[in-house]
Design an enzyme around this catalytic site. Structure first.
Site, PDB file in Angstrom:
ATOM      1  CG  HIS A   1      -8.517  -5.351  -6.442  1.00 58.30           C
ATOM      2  ND1 HIS A   1      -8.580  -4.084  -8.420  1.00 58.30           N
ATOM      3  CD2 HIS A   1      -7.724  -4.776  -5.820  1.00 58.30           C
ATOM      4  CE1 HIS A   1      -8.066  -3.149  -7.917  1.00 58.30           C
ATOM      5  NE2 HIS A   1      -7.773  -2.781  -6.295  1.00 58.30           N
TER       6      HIS A   1
ATOM      7  CD  GLU B   1       1.760  -1.384  -8.303  1.00 59.43           C
ATOM      8  OE1 GLU B   1       2.324  -0.225  -8.856  1.00 59.43           O
ATOM      9  OE2 GLU B   1       1.331  -1.550  -7.636  1.00 59.43           O
TER      10      GLU B   1
HETATM   11  C1  LIG Z   1      -0.909  -0.838  -9.632  1.00 59.66           C
HETATM   12  C2  LIG Z   1      -1.707  -0.336  -8.355  1.00 59.66           C
HETATM   13  N1  LIG Z   1      -0.843  -0.487  -7.362  1.00 59.66           N
HETATM   14  C3  LIG Z   1      -1.322  -0.421  -6.101  1.00 59.66           C
HETATM   15  C4  LIG Z   1      -2.615  -0.028  -5.493  1.00 59.66           C
HETATM   16  C5  LIG Z   1      -3.805  -0.786  -4.577  1.00 59.66           C
HETATM   17  N2  LIG Z   1      -3.939   0.359  -4.080  1.00 59.66           N
HETATM   18  C6  LIG Z   1      -5.678   0.777  -4.508  1.00 59.66           C
HETATM   19  S1  LIG Z   1      -5.646   2.433  -4.215  1.00 59.66           S
HETATM   20  C7  LIG Z   1      -3.722   2.782  -3.635  1.00 59.66           C
HETATM   21  C8  LIG Z   1      -4.080   3.966  -2.978  1.00 59.66           C
HETATM   22  C9  LIG Z   1      -4.303   5.471  -4.272  1.00 59.66           C
HETATM   23  O1  LIG Z   1      -3.803   6.129  -3.574  1.00 59.66           O
HETATM   24  P1  LIG Z   1      -4.325   8.127  -4.395  1.00 59.66           P
HETATM   25  O2  LIG Z   1      -4.315   7.811  -5.265  1.00 59.66           O
HETATM   26  O3  LIG Z   1      -4.037   8.925  -3.144  1.00 59.66           O
HETATM   27  O4  LIG Z   1      -5.625   7.645  -4.707  1.00 59.66           O
HETATM   28  P2  LIG Z   1      -7.135   8.243  -2.920  1.00 59.66           P
HETATM   29  O5  LIG Z   1      -7.198   6.446  -3.080  1.00 59.66           O
HETATM   30  O6  LIG Z   1      -6.460   8.740  -2.116  1.00 59.66           O
HETATM   31  O7  LIG Z   1      -8.174   8.394  -3.130  1.00 59.66           O
HETATM   32  C10 LIG Z   1      -3.266   1.793  -3.933  1.00 59.66           C
HETATM   33  C11 LIG Z   1      -2.160   1.829  -3.302  1.00 59.66           C
HETATM   34  C12 LIG Z   1      -3.824  -0.074  -6.978  1.00 59.66           C
HETATM   35  N3  LIG Z   1      -5.307  -0.576  -7.398  1.00 59.66           N
HETATM   36  N4  LIG Z   1      -3.068  -0.493  -8.658  1.00 59.66           N
END
Ligand SMILES: Cc1ncc(C[n+]2csc(CCOP(=O)(O)OP(=O)(O)O)c2C)c(N)n1
Ligand SMILES: Cc1ncc(C[n+]2csc(CCOP(=O)(O)OP(=O)(O)O)c2C)c(N)n1
Ligand SMILES: [Mg+2]
Ligand SMILES: [Mg+2]
Lengths: 334, 326, 326, 334
Positions: free
Chosen positions: C129, C60
């Site tokens: 959230h 971000e």
């Molecule tokens: C700071 C922040 N930015 C965005 C999000 C929204 N978000 C939740 S899960 C996710 C994807 C995360 O990807 P990854 O680290 O590969 O984990 P996975 O969900 O694949 O297990 C995002 C962008 C968040 N929770 N926190």
């Protein structure tokens, strides 16, 4: 460490310009310190004494329209882009002739007309911001390159990581310059960093080349800068250059820098960038008189600026309430 | 009874608790060997060593995360975030992690830590090193927020903050560090959530915090001596918990309210208090409650500009005088 | 005249401006190929391509930094920070970078960008959230803060936000995305800083924002039909600039004020407005101004728990009724 | 990639335990999905279908007292530490029998008595928090190790960088586990990451060893975990382990995962960790009946839990106002 400047043909007048910039910065910074001792610099200030070759080398390699993003330790970079000593000292002294008429202060020197897109006082953010300027250039097909200067200590904050990855994946025309002066404020950065070269040893984490140069040799800086700018302008993406250097003074104006081991400063003063460069020019056959003339020109500019600043009034107080919003005012209600 | 600076009071308060409780540890940038950028942790490293007083990289999220994980599992960390403005680079911890953990885990996990911040202006540091972030903190449910104005309060509230089982944001005012005051010898432990009436008066209640407290007191002196207006001055000391009882009781006597807030105007602590008072003591008020704040602007760096925007003694005097006259 | 969802109105508003101005670009996580986690940017990628609608890493600070640098040098970026709670991981940009740059540079550099946030609760997402961060944004000098409640306002205020030369925080309410409303064909451009009187009334003024607007309207209906209480309902739409004129004029007619705030109690926007009203319209008020807010707690995840803490139609009705009766 | 488990002697009962954990997680996650389709899971949820071997492998290698720090995709890790299926499903269904009685929700599963120190829903923070728990262990000379699970997409956020450097310089007993399932939410992480292996290719930036393992092979996971825990307990500092895997379902409950190229899911389903492990056990001579018994035990537990949850009441509304502060309440004033 990529060693000293390749014999590559740096033109003679570029070399004189590099010397001029370094001398001017040295004189202006020393004057800033003297004015602080006189109680005329009322806010904080962070000098680049000992680090002049970096500011000079990059600025000399830039083209008009290229953009600089600096830190609170940004006087040197601002001067190197051609901002007058008077405007810089005026800002440090909170006079109406200052670069931002005292509204920003020494940590936020900005001169858009010179490509100095701001000096940033919170560690990390401006690496991300420099990306944005580079994104605009890429988006519009403009050919300017953005340069982002920061310190060794800055490599451990999160924004560094976000910015480097982002620049790499978008292949942005941005050059990240780490001025590794060994210290964060009062702490040896090596004590809190997992790798020896805080920037260069992380370049691979972003698919970038590992570059370490002698930051006290303006020719080495200039050549590294030129190469990085050529790459950026050719669409080959970002570079990160770690410049080894040392600050001769404390972190900020009042820091006596007692945390340094005995002899460290003396050792680095032997590698003073101005000494190195004066010797280089002499060995290249530049007449001593020419060098003395450059030095005197710089001193004269700094003296004149100092007098102008001493004479300048403080800013009128009503400007405290202007330019919060684009309409020129501060109104948040009707 | 010693005469201590506010700065030394910070170290004294922390040292008192470190001596008492081996779980108290300090963490932050330049706080150990160098004794802190504001020298507020001076001496702790020599006394307690590198294991308990820890220098860190420039990595505020790492600092607060380390403090939080340690707090969740048994330590009592005291973390420093040098300038309060830097709370913005680790705000996730203030807003999302510290204050919500006990609640979200249904009480399983507490986060007993203290975050110390160099807060406030008047030091000519410009817009990114001078902010008053007490309202940033007050608006987050689950935090406690403390902002002392005197050395003795620093010691006692620091001890209370460290002993508190919840996350406490401890706002040290940069422009008070050099001020001095008497501090009794021996252990001092104060109580969070208690305001102090520093001056009694019949005509109006002035609420203030931190650097605004000496200004409010000076204004009250002048209002009395020059204008015959007798103000009660209350040092809030703590925004959460908020000592509404003391505030409402004072208003029951004076019937007029003024707040002196260093924070920029919108959503400052004074707005909250005015809204409480307007709701609960509406019929006690003889006239409009008035807020004296920094205008809603970034802070200018220059001394003369900063001086016109921070609430000053003369602005307080003028505002109270004119308001009571109308 | 089309019937659009609030979600589609977001894309419509952005598309309108992208068609008009090639400098408008969109950036954010999953906003491009996937059309956004809330599907609010659906269609933009197909229409404008990868150069203007850009997916990013989870970073971000990198997103907002890129938006800022681009804005400073000529583009008009529209950045998405998915859930408003994530503003905490890039708060430095909201608090220290966007809003202070024009001021610190003495007007040399502007930051004309829009940050879109999925704000608010009632979607059972839990404490990290679901937050309403309008007060976080309102308290920072230099930001503009917009929070529409209907599709047509989304389109018009989005256009106004994108055309605005200052940084605008655009709060989209997650629980309104699926709601529908009529939106005229053709270009729509609204004005920032203008509240809308959605219902006139004589007995009390109710101020609301975003998801609280339909609730305030429903409460007003019920107050009228069941209790004979005639409320004026004002949708603030914009917190900065704040349309105090409309608020004060309404109070001049009704003499009673209620705020319905989704933000947790302390330092909410209602506190600020109450403090303005108490100062400037004190003698217009016939009784205490009353704030109806989410209590000062983190939000619980469970549906029945969330429902008791967010201001509800019945809580609004009860509060107004009891307050006017006393 | 460090290839499959060295023949190292994983005890037979550990292997059965690893199989049990994987099956239990699979059954529970599938049930969570079914309950969502029935409209009984009211909040969001993020399943680990296809990633079970990682949760099982690490949990089986932990000792009692070791601590887990999970993400919103944390059901699997919570179950693997021994938290009952009923408590997990109850929380997803916002019932009073849930792990946190509905106050936290699926993204924040926490069970201190099982060493599950929380599930964190904002990307990045918990890497820093896990360091803190490890700091406490180091400070007190306690021998527990903290494990922090996160995804591939998380490697690009600032807190990742801060946490890794911090853990490295303090030599903390913490293990960082990157579950590389290729995707962030709906975006291929490779499209936004400057290196091929988002975690492992950055290990060197923190002076750490580069470790990539097959995250669908529970034995490989178990062995890598054991090695990392041994190092941590010996005071040799942190490890980072990148586990290659794939999620069979969408990112969260309602995501149909249409962004996947055709055939990708099918390819990975051939490498389903449960299939792999069942075959491994069979090839090691474990009787099919034994495996079937494990499967049926898991199904039975999930069925019983489901019934208990269906029957459980919602939480009483007054708990919305408890446990903001340590005194049990929410009062911010007197
Ligand atoms: C700071 C922040 N930015 C965005 C999000 C929204 N978000 C939740 S899960 C996710 C994807 C995360 O990807 P990854 O680290 O590969 O984990 P996975 O969900 O694949 O297990 C995002 C962008 C968040 N929770 N926190
Ligand atoms: C986020 C943040 N944390 C801390 C600081 C305080 N601070 C100002 S300069 C500095 C040291 C920076 O060190 P380095 O990056 O090496 O740059 P140098 O000062 O040596 O040029 C610190 C810690 C800050 N400005 N911002
Ligand atoms: Mg440095
Ligand atoms: Mg992933």
């Amino acid at each position: 460490m990529k060693s000293a400047a390749p014999p590559a043909d740096i033109p003679a007048d570029t070399r004189l310009h590099l010397y001029h910039l370094q001398v001017l910065i040295r004189e202006a910074e020393q004057r800033a310190y003297d004015l602080f001792l006189e109680n005329l610099v009322k806010g904080t200030s962070h000098l680049s004494l000992g680090q002049e070759a970096i500011a000079a080398g990059f600025a000399a390699a830039m083209q008009p329209g290229d953009l600089s993003f600096c830190t609170y330790r940004g006087h040197a970079h601002t001067l190197a882009r051609g901002v007058s000593v008077e405007k810089v000292l005026g800002e440090l002294m909170y006079r109406d002739n200052g670069l931002m008429r005292g509204k920003g202060g020494s940590m936020h020197l900005t001169s858009v007309e010179h490509g100095v897109m701001g000096s940033y006082a919170i560690i990390g953010a401006h690496l991300c911001i420099a990306n944005g300027a580079a994104w605009r250039a890429q988006y519009r097909g403009e050919k300017d390159v953005s340069t982002c200067f920061f310190g060794d200590g800055t490599t451990n904050i999160g924004a560094f990581h976000e910015a480097l990855n982002f620049a790499a994946i978008w292949k942005l025309p941005v050059v990240f310059v780490c001025e590794n002066n060994l210290y964060m404020e009062y702490t040896l950065n090596a004590d809190v960093t997992a790798v020896e070269h805080p920037a260069a040893d992380r370049a691979a984490a972003y698919g970038l080349e590992r570059i370490v140069i002698d930051g006290n040799d303006a020719d080495a800086v200039y050549n590294a800068a030129k190469a990085a700018y050529a790459r950026a302008r050719a669409g080959e993406g970002p570079s990160m250059i770690e410049c080894l250097t040392y600050r001769h003074s404390g972190h900020s104006r009042a820091d006596p820098a007692k945390y340094r081991p005995a002899g460290e400063l003396e050792k680095w003063k032997k590698r003073d960038p101005l000494k190195i460069y004066r010797a280089r020019l002499e060995s290249l056959g530049v007449a001593a008189a020419k060098l003395t003339e450059i030095e005197q020109r710089a001193k004269a500019e700094v003296n004149a600026a100092t007098e102008a600043c001493r004479a300048a009034p403080p800013p009128p107080v009503d400007i405290a309430f202007t330019d919060v919003y684009a309409n020129g005012g501060a109104a948040w209600r009707n | 009874m010693a005469e201590l600076t506010y700065r030394d009071a910070v170290a004294r308060g922390i040292a008192q608790e470190m001596e008492r409780d081996p779980d108290v540890v300090c963490i932050g940038e330049d706080i150990a060997k160098a004794g802190g950028v504001f020298k507020a942790t001076w001496g702790l490293f020599d006394k307690f060593g590198a294991k308990r007083v820890c220098d860190t990289p420039i990595a505020e999220q790492a600092i607060l995360g380390a403090a939080m994980g340690a707090a969740m599992t048994g330590l009592k960390p005291v973390a420093e975030i040098m300038f309060a403005d830097f709370a913005a680079v680790c705000w996730d911890f203030f807003a999302n992690e510290f204050p919500k953990t006990r609640y979200m885990t249904n009480g399983q996990v507490g986060v007993p830590l203290v975050v110390r911040l160099g807060n406030g202006g008047a030091a000519r540091f410009g817009a990114q090193h001078s902010q008053s972030v007490e309202n940033w903190c007050m608006m987050i449910p689950g935090l406690k927020v403390v902002a002392p104005s005197s050395p003795v309060d620093v010691v006692g509230l620091m001890a209370a903050a460290i002993r508190d089982p919840d996350p406490v944001i401890f706002l040290e005012h940069k422009s008070l560090y050099a001020t001095k005051g008497p501090v009794p010898d021996g252990e001092i432990v104060d109580t969070l959530g208690t305001a102090k009436i520093l001056r009694t008066g019949r005509d109006a209640t002035i609420l203030a915090l931190a650097l605004m407290v000496p200004r409010a007191l000076a204004a009250a002196e002048e209002l009395k001596s020059k204008h015959g207006i007798d103000c009660e001055v209350i040092d809030l000391r703590s925004l959460v918990p908020l000592d509404t009882r003391t505030i409402l009781a004072s208003l029951g006597r004076t019937h007029r309210l003024f707040t002196v807030e260093e924070n920029p105007r919108l959503c400052g602590w004074g707005a909250e208090i005015v809204s409480i008072v307007a709701d609960e003591a509406f019929f006690d008020l003889d006239g409009p409650p008035v807020r004296i704040t920094t205008p809603h602007i970034p802070l200018p760096a220059a001394d003369n500009l900063e001086d016109v925007v921070l609430p000053s003694v003369s602005r307080i005097v003028e505002t109270v005088r004119r308001s009571l006259a109308s």
